[in-house]
Design a protein around this motif. Structure first.
Motif: not given
Length: 244
Positions: A35-57
């Motif tokens: 019985e053994v355990a295997g590990f793997a990892e991946m790093e990726v640059v995000p291609d979805e960025i979510y911004f909060n924007i607030s408008l006011r009068e």
């Protein structure tokens, strides 16, 4: 008589199956295995960025509270800027509504309620935000900041990392068994031990959103300088193999 015989047969079979399962389990438990355990990892640059924007009068003539610029005007500017930037309309969604009291000179004039509206904007990169916000009147923008990041192919990446972790477990089992001059047999069991998904906020080398209060035109937009922390996806898989 036949009914009695049939019932007796069914009883015998039902009693046999648990015993058979137990024997099978004990046989598997006695097999030489690893019985053994295997590990793997991946790093990726995000291609979805979510911004909060607030408008006011706000008032064009703040001192006298005249010529109010209403929220619908600011929203139209924002939607047009998004369209001009080549983004679909569904990239923008409303996340909240609110308002605030404008307490300028209470003695001479009562406070005025000014409406505010919050949005979430999805873009592929921060440079888009600079272009979009340059076309919205800066006095009507309360804030614009990053809320979260993600990747459009996250589920595909998760599957691949699991597969890589399982392959790593097999490779480990093979060289360990080979060191004892044995061979690896069929797989007996596979378990997913843990999952680790890390979705960081982008790390800003300097502000990627221009000073909205000071910018006056699109000419003030400069290229974004953003250092991304990559999304990390990792899995640990456990596998048991027969030793031939």
């Amino acid at each position: 008589m036949k009914k009695v015989f049939l019932l007796g047969y069914l009883f015998s079979v039902s009693a046999l199956f648990p015993a058979f399962s137990q024997v099978k389990y004990e046989q598997l438990a006695q097999l030489p295995k690893i019985e053994v355990a295997g590990f793997a990892e991946m790093e990726v640059v995000p291609d979805e960025i979510y911004f909060n924007i607030s408008l006011r009068e706000y008032f064009e003539d703040e001192k006298n509270q005249k010529d109010k610029v209403v929220i619908s005007t600011l929203e139209k500017q924002l939607i047009k800027a998004i369209t001009d930037a080549g983004l679909p309309k569904d990239a923008l969604s409303i996340s909240g509504l609110g308002g605030y009291q404008n307490y300028t000179d209470k003695k001479k004039k009562p406070a005025t309620f000014l409406e505010s509206k919050q949005y979430e904007l999805k873009v592929s990169g921060p440079d888009k935000l600079d272009v979009i916000m340059s076309k919205v009147e800066s006095r009507g923008v309360q804030y614009a900041n990053v809320s979260r990041v993600d990747h459009s192919k996250r589920e595909e990446f998760k599957k691949q990392v699991k597969i890589d972790a399982l392959k790593a477990a097999k490779d480990k089992a093979e060289y360990l068994v080979a060191s004892l001059e044995q061979k690896l047999g069929k797989v007996l069991e596979i378990k997913e031990l843990d999952e680790n998904l890390y979705f960081p906020q982008p790390m800003f080398a300097k502000a990627n959103v221009r000073s909205l209060a000071q910018a006056e035109s699109a000419d003030a937009v400069t290229e974004s300088d953003v250092q991304y922390q990559k999304i990390k996806i990792s899995y640990r898989m456990q596998a048991a193999f027969e030793i031939k």
